[in-house]
Write an enzyme that holds these catalytic residues in place. Sequence first.
Site, PDB file in Angstrom:
ATOM      1  N   GLY A  31      31.438 -15.920  13.903  1.00 15.11           N
ATOM      2  CA  GLY A  31      32.691 -15.178  13.773  1.00 15.11           C
ATOM      3  C   GLY A  31      33.705 -15.898  12.905  1.00 15.11           C
ATOM      4  CB  ALA A  32      36.405 -17.482  12.472  1.00 16.29           C
ATOM      5  CG  HIS A  37      31.084 -15.622   7.558  1.00 15.62           C
ATOM      6  ND1 HIS A  37      32.320 -16.160   7.850  1.00 15.62           N
ATOM      7  CD2 HIS A  37      30.174 -16.405   8.184  1.00 15.62           C
ATOM      8  CE1 HIS A  37      32.173 -17.209   8.617  1.00 15.62           C
ATOM      9  NE2 HIS A  37      30.875 -17.383   8.834  1.00 15.62           N
ATOM     10  CD  GLN A  61      25.994 -24.017  16.386  1.00 18.21           C
ATOM     11  OE1 GLN A  61      25.201 -23.119  16.587  1.00 18.21           O
ATOM     12  NE2 GLN A  61      26.556 -24.193  15.192  1.00 18.21           N
ATOM     13  CD  GLN A 153      23.484 -23.496  10.071  1.00 15.83           C
ATOM     14  OE1 GLN A 153      24.067 -23.945  11.035  1.00 15.83           O
ATOM     15  NE2 GLN A 153      23.936 -22.422   9.432  1.00 15.83           N
ATOM     16  CG  MET A 184      35.894 -19.481   1.023  1.00 20.67           C
ATOM     17  SD  MET A 184      36.033 -17.708   1.003  1.00 20.67           S
ATOM     18  CE  MET A 184      37.061 -17.551  -0.463  1.00 20.67           C
ATOM     19  CB  SER A 185      34.633 -23.898   6.073  1.00 22.14           C
ATOM     20  OG  SER A 185      34.541 -24.328   7.412  1.00 22.14           O
TER      21      SER A 185
HETATM   22  O1  PAF Z   1      26.346 -21.410  10.549  1.00 20.26           O
HETATM   23  C1  PAF Z   1      26.694 -20.910  11.634  1.00 20.26           C
HETATM   24  O2  PAF Z   1      27.646 -20.140  11.717  1.00 20.26           O
HETATM   25  C2  PAF Z   1      25.927 -21.267  12.901  1.00 20.26           C
HETATM   26  O3  PAF Z   1      25.485 -22.571  12.873  1.00 20.26           O
HETATM   27  C3  PAF Z   1      24.778 -20.290  13.217  1.00 20.26           C
HETATM   28  C4  PAF Z   1      23.708 -20.314  12.137  1.00 20.26           C
HETATM   29  C5  PAF Z   1      25.310 -18.881  13.359  1.00 20.26           C
HETATM   30  C6  PAF Z   1      24.109 -20.693  14.534  1.00 20.26           C
HETATM   31  O4  PAF Z   1      25.022 -20.689  15.581  1.00 20.26           O
END
Ligand code: PAF
Length: 297
Positions: A31-32, A37, A61, A153, A184-185
């Site tokens: 989200g956010a 995204h 995580q 990741q 962007m994050s």
């Molecule tokens: O990159 C992310 O937003 C998270 O690490 C993910 C891949 C949705 C897993 O929770």
Amino acid sequence: METIRNPRVMQQTVREYLQRGHSIGFVPTMGALHDGHMSLVQRCREENDVSVVSIFVNPIQFGPSEDFNRYPRDTEDDVAKLAEAGVDILFMPGVEEMYPEGFATYVEVEHLSDRLCGRFRPGHFRGVATVVTKLLNIVRPARAYFGRKDYQQALIIRQLVRDLDIDTETVVCPTVREPDGLAMSSRNTYLSPRERKAAAVIYKALCRAKEEVLSANGTFAEARVLMEGCLSAEPLVDEVEYASVFDPETLEDICSRDVTIYDKGTVLLAAAVRIGRARLIDNELVDITGRQGSRRS
Ligand code: PAF
């Protein structure tokens, strides 16, 4: 857009789409949502019949002293963005649905998870690998989309998909940047205006290192020195966790290697820094095959 919270209902819905021969594309998120995204969502919509986005802030995580509780959450805004973008299904399970009492199975991707961010966030990639495996089993997408900003990741997910025979293509999409280069994050929202301005130094440092590895006499060692120097010279950078040159497949630090006999063709420049309350990461993949000349030392 349909919103589904229950994993069993999600599985049943997916089954029906698959029976009708539809391909499913999937963008897992916490989200956010920002334009990074949304670029994944757009690509997902272009390449699949049905697009599914998940929003789940995955507690396993985050380390005990990390930002799980204050991680930005703005469901109303997220829902509006996804509906506007034409997403078909929003999957938004609760923690108790994803990790019911008695949950005991975790996914660990060896080696890749211990390097770069893994050194500073023990258990983080185990949490990511576990939740992504669960999500892929629930959604069963033909393709799943991830941002290159989270390079490590994406590499770990690619490995687990391969190792666990998951029938999904891992699609890694380019990093989306602010005009000054900052990747962007969702965590950029932690930055004060001064810190936000200072954070542009991360991309600047990567660009300096890129110039070095591409220059005729450049060395990996000097690229690392330049990156570290550039980041440390910014007074608002509180800590440089890592800033170096890595093998893009194994994530091994290669800054002491001789660039003239390095035969992979591409290198990964990557950094993680702390600025105020934010831990920020970024990277650049650099193709060095066109580089000429010999190393400096
Ligand atoms: O990159 C992310 O937003 C998270 O690490 C993910 C891949 C949705 C897993 O929770």
